[in-house]
Design a protein around this motif. Structure first.
Motif, mmCIF file in Angstrom:
data_model
loop_
_atom_site.group_PDB
_atom_site.id
_atom_site.type_symbol
_atom_site.label_atom_id
_atom_site.label_comp_id
_atom_site.label_asym_id
_atom_site.label_seq_id
_atom_site.Cartn_x
_atom_site.Cartn_y
_atom_site.Cartn_z
ATOM 1 N N SER A 221 0.828 -1.217 0.000
ATOM 2 C CA SER A 221 0.000 0.000 0.000
ATOM 3 C C SER A 221 0.860 1.263 0.000
ATOM 4 O O SER A 221 0.393 2.337 -0.372
ATOM 5 N N LYS A 222 2.116 1.119 0.378
ATOM 6 C CA LYS A 222 3.025 2.278 0.283
ATOM 7 C C LYS A 222 3.471 2.492 -1.161
ATOM 8 O O LYS A 222 3.942 3.562 -1.517
ATOM 9 N N CYS A 223 3.370 1.446 -1.973
ATOM 10 C CA CYS A 223 3.875 1.529 -3.346
ATOM 11 C C CYS A 223 2.787 1.825 -4.370
ATOM 12 O O CYS A 223 3.053 2.366 -5.429
ATOM 13 N N ILE A 224 1.567 1.400 -4.110
ATOM 14 C CA ILE A 224 0.478 1.704 -5.049
ATOM 15 C C ILE A 224 -0.704 2.279 -4.285
ATOM 16 O O ILE A 224 -0.785 2.170 -3.064
ATOM 17 N N ASP A 225 -1.617 2.841 -5.044
ATOM 18 C CA ASP A 225 -2.728 3.547 -4.433
ATOM 19 C C ASP A 225 -3.853 2.566 -4.077
ATOM 20 O O ASP A 225 -4.860 2.493 -4.765
ATOM 21 N N LEU A 226 -3.627 1.822 -3.022
ATOM 22 C CA LEU A 226 -4.619 0.838 -2.595
ATOM 23 C C LEU A 226 -4.505 0.681 -1.089
ATOM 24 O O LEU A 226 -3.402 0.620 -0.540
ATOM 25 N N GLU A 227 -5.645 0.640 -0.426
ATOM 26 C CA GLU A 227 -5.651 0.460 1.031
ATOM 27 C C GLU A 227 -5.041 -0.892 1.396
ATOM 28 O O GLU A 227 -5.268 -1.877 0.695
ATOM 29 N N SER A 228 -4.344 -0.933 2.517
ATOM 30 C CA SER A 228 -3.708 -2.209 2.860
ATOM 31 C C SER A 228 -4.744 -3.306 3.140
ATOM 32 O O SER A 228 -4.507 -4.471 2.873
ATOM 33 N N SER A 229 -5.926 -2.911 3.642
ATOM 34 C CA SER A 229 -6.941 -3.950 3.891
ATOM 35 C C SER A 229 -7.418 -4.572 2.579
ATOM 36 O O SER A 229 -7.719 -5.763 2.509
ATOM 37 N N GLN A 230 -7.458 -3.746 1.533
ATOM 38 C CA GLN A 230 -7.855 -4.293 0.227
ATOM 39 C C GLN A 230 -6.786 -5.247 -0.298
ATOM 40 O O GLN A 230 -7.089 -6.302 -0.831
ATOM 41 N N VAL A 231 -5.537 -4.827 -0.134
ATOM 42 C CA VAL A 231 -4.440 -5.672 -0.604
ATOM 43 C C VAL A 231 -4.462 -7.014 0.148
ATOM 44 O O VAL A 231 -4.331 -8.081 -0.447
ATOM 45 N N ALA A 232 -4.688 -6.923 1.469
ATOM 46 C CA ALA A 232 -4.652 -8.145 2.291
ATOM 47 C C ALA A 232 -5.631 -9.191 1.771
ATOM 48 O O ALA A 232 -5.349 -10.380 1.779
ATOM 49 N N ARG A 233 -6.774 -8.700 1.305
ATOM 50 C CA ARG A 233 -7.773 -9.648 0.806
ATOM 51 C C ARG A 233 -7.354 -10.347 -0.478
ATOM 52 O O ARG A 233 -7.851 -11.402 -0.818
ATOM 53 N N LEU A 234 -6.446 -9.691 -1.215
ATOM 54 C CA LEU A 234 -6.044 -10.260 -2.507
ATOM 55 C C LEU A 234 -4.892 -11.260 -2.384
ATOM 56 O O LEU A 234 -4.591 -11.999 -3.308
ATOM 57 N N LEU A 235 -4.239 -11.241 -1.230
ATOM 58 C CA LEU A 235 -3.051 -12.087 -1.087
ATOM 59 C C LEU A 235 -3.403 -13.565 -1.020
ATOM 60 O O LEU A 235 -4.380 -13.951 -0.391
ATOM 61 N N GLU A 236 -2.576 -14.354 -1.689
ATOM 62 C CA GLU A 236 -2.800 -15.802 -1.701
ATOM 63 C C GLU A 236 -1.575 -16.511 -1.136
ATOM 64 O O GLU A 236 -0.507 -15.920 -1.066
ATOM 65 N N THR A 237 -1.765 -17.787 -0.768
ATOM 66 C CA THR A 237 -0.590 -18.560 -0.361
ATOM 67 C C THR A 237 -0.187 -19.449 -1.531
ATOM 68 O O THR A 237 -0.971 -20.297 -1.958
ATOM 69 N N PRO A 238 1.025 -19.238 -2.064
ATOM 70 C CA PRO A 238 1.433 -20.004 -3.248
ATOM 71 C C PRO A 238 1.549 -21.501 -2.952
ATOM 72 O O PRO A 238 1.935 -21.889 -1.850
ATOM 73 N N LYS A 239 1.206 -22.307 -3.947
ATOM 74 C CA LYS A 239 1.292 -23.767 -3.777
ATOM 75 C C LYS A 239 2.754 -24.197 -3.666
ATOM 76 O O LYS A 239 3.091 -25.083 -2.903
ATOM 77 N N ASP A 240 3.600 -23.576 -4.492
ATOM 78 C CA ASP A 240 5.008 -23.956 -4.535
ATOM 79 C C ASP A 240 5.776 -23.138 -3.491
ATOM 80 O O ASP A 240 5.876 -21.917 -3.607
ATOM 81 N N PRO A 241 6.317 -23.813 -2.464
ATOM 82 C CA PRO A 241 6.966 -23.055 -1.386
ATOM 83 C C PRO A 241 8.173 -22.234 -1.846
ATOM 84 O O PRO A 241 8.540 -21.260 -1.190
ATOM 85 N N SER A 242 8.742 -22.589 -3.011
ATOM 86 C CA SER A 242 9.875 -21.784 -3.483
ATOM 87 C C SER A 242 9.414 -20.418 -3.979
ATOM 88 O O SER A 242 10.217 -19.539 -4.271
ATOM 89 N N HIS A 243 8.102 -20.226 -4.069
ATOM 90 C CA HIS A 243 7.568 -18.917 -4.462
ATOM 91 C C HIS A 243 7.289 -18.021 -3.256
ATOM 92 O O HIS A 243 6.576 -17.037 -3.368
ATOM 93 N N GLY A 244 7.845 -18.393 -2.134
ATOM 94 C CA GLY A 244 7.651 -17.565 -0.948
ATOM 95 C C GLY A 244 6.406 -17.949 -0.188
ATOM 96 O O GLY A 244 5.801 -18.995 -0.443
ATOM 97 N N GLN A 245 6.024 -17.096 0.766
ATOM 98 C CA GLN A 245 4.912 -17.438 1.651
ATOM 99 C C GLN A 245 3.596 -16.787 1.220
ATOM 100 O O GLN A 245 2.530 -17.290 1.525
ATOM 101 N N LEU A 246 3.684 -15.637 0.560
ATOM 102 C CA LEU A 246 2.458 -14.992 0.085
ATOM 103 C C LEU A 246 2.675 -14.489 -1.332
ATOM 104 O O LEU A 246 3.805 -14.205 -1.740
ATOM 105 N N SER A 247 1.585 -14.359 -2.032
ATOM 106 C CA SER A 247 1.685 -13.977 -3.423
ATOM 107 C C SER A 247 0.529 -13.034 -3.768
ATOM 108 O O SER A 247 -0.604 -13.259 -3.353
ATOM 109 N N LEU A 248 0.857 -11.988 -4.523
ATOM 110 C CA LEU A 248 -0.185 -11.041 -4.927
ATOM 111 C C LEU A 248 -0.344 -11.093 -6.444
ATOM 112 O O LEU A 248 0.575 -10.734 -7.179
#
Ligand code: ARG
Length: 603
Positions: free
Chosen positions: A37-64
């Motif tokens: 939310s510091k980088c784009i014009d979107l509330e952090s609560s909105q961003v939080a809802r869009l975050l997913e957990t990637p199936k492949d653990p090498s892709h990190g813990q969260l994915s947008l």
């Protein structure tokens, strides 16, 4: 009103989402969302809802996923992801320069095609696991307070007097108990209720059958079997002798009129049956809070009919009284038969009113097979027409049937019913055999075989999405290495035995950062637990918990086979890994108890 529909994922509605207890994954989401939310014009609560957990653990813990921005920014998603990741990394390094004392949660942000992936520091994941799992009391694991101050009535198991519990009742029993456990974990006050099938013309038939043939059976030694035997015999003889039906109806009339002799028999039949069911409930660890059988509503039927009449809903049809539901395109709800006898539906109208108005339930759930879908649709619709705004809070939690892979192999068939008790006994026997082969020295062998055998049946039932049918295949059910209850219990035993062998206190804070892929994956998996309970509760689907536990066990397996634990290179590393083992042990134990399964310490 919205009638509960099969496959509908969320009956609780989104308005409750915000009161959810802060769960472990939410911590992570908030961290990532704030950076974004510091980088784009979107509330952090909105961003939080869009975050997913990637199936492949090498892709990190969260994915947008950033596809949603493509139209507005008129850019390809891959480009958007790259720009966003660059900005986010810049933001992170600026934050690091400001030198706050806390652990920097996010290590790096990476763009991968149309996704921005967040890689968290293991130290941060460990901090969350330490606070939410290692330092938490057993009953706090996975818990939330969303249901605080709310009461749920759950009608489950509810067998029919004189009939043995069949494998079909297993589903109503274990799914119901698991939903009770889930609801309690979410802070609801739960009243588990047994709507015992203890009234109806069949009790006239039974009383008549007992009076006619009772002395031919051994009621003293085998009361329940004898009761079932005369029940079966009555129906068999009634096929050819029409007079029997009449005798049954006459005797039921005596029962309804309060004839002491028939009433005493009826009470006795209920008592014999409850004793039998109690044995099975004890085996399964199932406990109701209230027994309100169908007979409980006898006094409430007339007032209910009166209400229907006052509202102008009652109509005559071929001498019977019904409520028409034409606008719903379903058959009318039968309220009273032409001979004056009340019906299953009338009792369920009265029982819903009782639960909502007298027990003051906020939600009223019925865990009953899919074959009764129409019945509940009718009942809920009639309640709605009666003007009860709470009709929308009544839900039929339906489930599919058992299908046996090889009917012929079922040596447990008596007649055409598959007795639940036979299935449980067979599972225990199979497990006993496996233990004899694999671990004959095991102390308490019989007790463990019971915990594992019964757990295997329970897990197999809860493993399937309840709306589907259950494929029953003995080999799979007790396979210690497959998708089975024994496999989950066995993983639990592994954790427990490591903890026993470790001679020191297990730290509730991690001594070292564990950042191998297997360790990070396990940390991340543990963090999902409270969200899984949440989702399972919202959709009333315990299979989400069962499947999560299997995945967690696999994840633990990767860690266990890849890394030395008790004999790792340095004591701090041993300590940190043991903290991870302990966190896994806590989640497995909690998960098993939600599914109403035991956690044996050796097997
Ligand atoms: N006794 C019924 C049966 O075994 C289930 C009762 C379910 N509960 C209810 N309120 N209708 O099929």
């Amino acid at each position: 009103m919205s009638v509960a529909m099969e496959g509908q994922e969320n009956w609780i509605g989104n308005e409750h989402q915000d009161v959810l207890a802060k769960n472990m994954l939410k911590n992570l989401k908030e961290e990532a969302a704030q950076v974004v939310s510091k980088c784009i014009d979107l509330e952090s609560s909105q961003v939080a809802r869009l975050l997913e957990t990637p199936k492949d653990p090498s892709h990190g813990q969260l994915s947008l996923p950033v596809f949603f921005l493509a139209k507005e920014l008129r850019q390809a998603p891959a480009q958007i992801a790259k720009d966003l990741a660059d900005k986010a990394n810049q933001e992170l390094s600026d934050q690091a320069k400001q030198g706050s004392v806390r652990i920097q949660p996010i290590e790096k942000v990476e763009a991968l095609s149309g996704f921005v992936n967040f890689h968290f520091r293991a130290a941060y994941l460990q901090q969350v696991v330490s606070q939410s799992l290692l330092q938490a009391a057993e009953e706090q694991i996975g818990a939330s307070g969303r249901g605080k101050g709310k009461r749920i009535v759950i009608d489950y198991s509810s067998p029919n007097v004189a009939k043995p519990m069949s494998i079909g009742h297993l589903r109503a029993t274990v799914i119901g108990q698991a939903i009770c456990n889930l609801a309690r974990s979410q802070g609801f006050e739960v009243l588990g209720l047994n709507h015992l099938g203890d009234w109806g013309v069949q009790f006239g038939k039974l009383a008549w059958a007992y009076q006619s043939w009772g002395q031919e059976y051994d009621f003293k030694e085998k009361p329940f079997e004898s009761l079932y035997a005369i029940y079966v015999r009555f129906h068999a003889e009634a096929e050819t002798n029409k007079e029997l039906e009449e005798e049954g109806a006459k005797t039921f009339k005596r029962l309804e009129d309060g004839d002491e002799e028939v009433l005493a028999l009826w009470r006795w039949f209920v008592e014999i049956s409850m004793k039998e069911y109690q044995r099975l409930w004890d085996l399964l660890g199932v406990k109701h809070d209230l027994v309100k059988g169908e007979s409980f509503y006898n006094d409430r039927l007339k007032p209910t009919e009166k209400l229907l009449e006052e509202k102008g809903l009652l109509e005559e049809s071929d001498g019977a009284m019904v409520v028409r539901l034409d606008e719903e395109n379903i058959p009318p709800c039968l309220i009273r038969k032409s001979d004056g006898a009340s019906l299953y539906a009338t009792r369920d109208l009265a029982s819903a009113i009782y639960r909502m108005e007298e027990l003051k339930a906020d939600m009223n759930l019925y865990v009953v097979g899919v074959d009764q879908s129409l019945h509940f649709k009718q009942v809920f619709k009639v309640l709605d027409k009666m003007g009860y705004s709470w009709a929308k809070d009544c839900h039929h939690i339906s489930f599919g049937m058992y299908r046996f892979k090889d009917q012929g192999k079922m040596s447990t068939r008596r007649g055409n019913v598959i007795f639940l008790e036979d299935v449980l006994n067979k599972a225990v026997e199979l497990v006993q055999k496996i233990i004899e082969e694999k671990n004959p020295q095991l102390p308490n062998k019989n007790e463990v075989a019971k915990q594992v055998g019964i757990g295997a049946i329970v897990f197999n039932d809860l493993f399937y999405d309840r709306v589907r049918n259950v494929d029953f295949d003995w080999e799979r059910v007790v396979d210690f290495e497959g998708d089975s209850g024994p496999y989950v219990q066995y993983t639990y035993v592994r954790c427990w035995s490591l903890m026993q062998k470790y001679s020191q206190n297990i730290e509730s804070e991690f001594k070292l950062e564990l950042d191998s892929p297997e360790e990070k994956e396990l940390l991340m998996f543990l963090m999902r637990y409270d969200e899984v309970l949440n989702l399972a509760f919202e959709s009333f689907k315990p299979h989400l918990v069962a499947n999560y536990l299997l995945d967690l066990c696999r994840c633990f397996g990767h860690f266990y086979h890849r890394h030395r634990i008790l004999n790792a290179s340095e004591p701090e590393l041993v300590a940190a890994r043991m903290s991870l083992v302990h966190a896994t042990e806590k989640v497995l134990k909690s998960g098993l108890s939600i599914l109403n399964m035991q956690a044996p310490r050796a097997m």
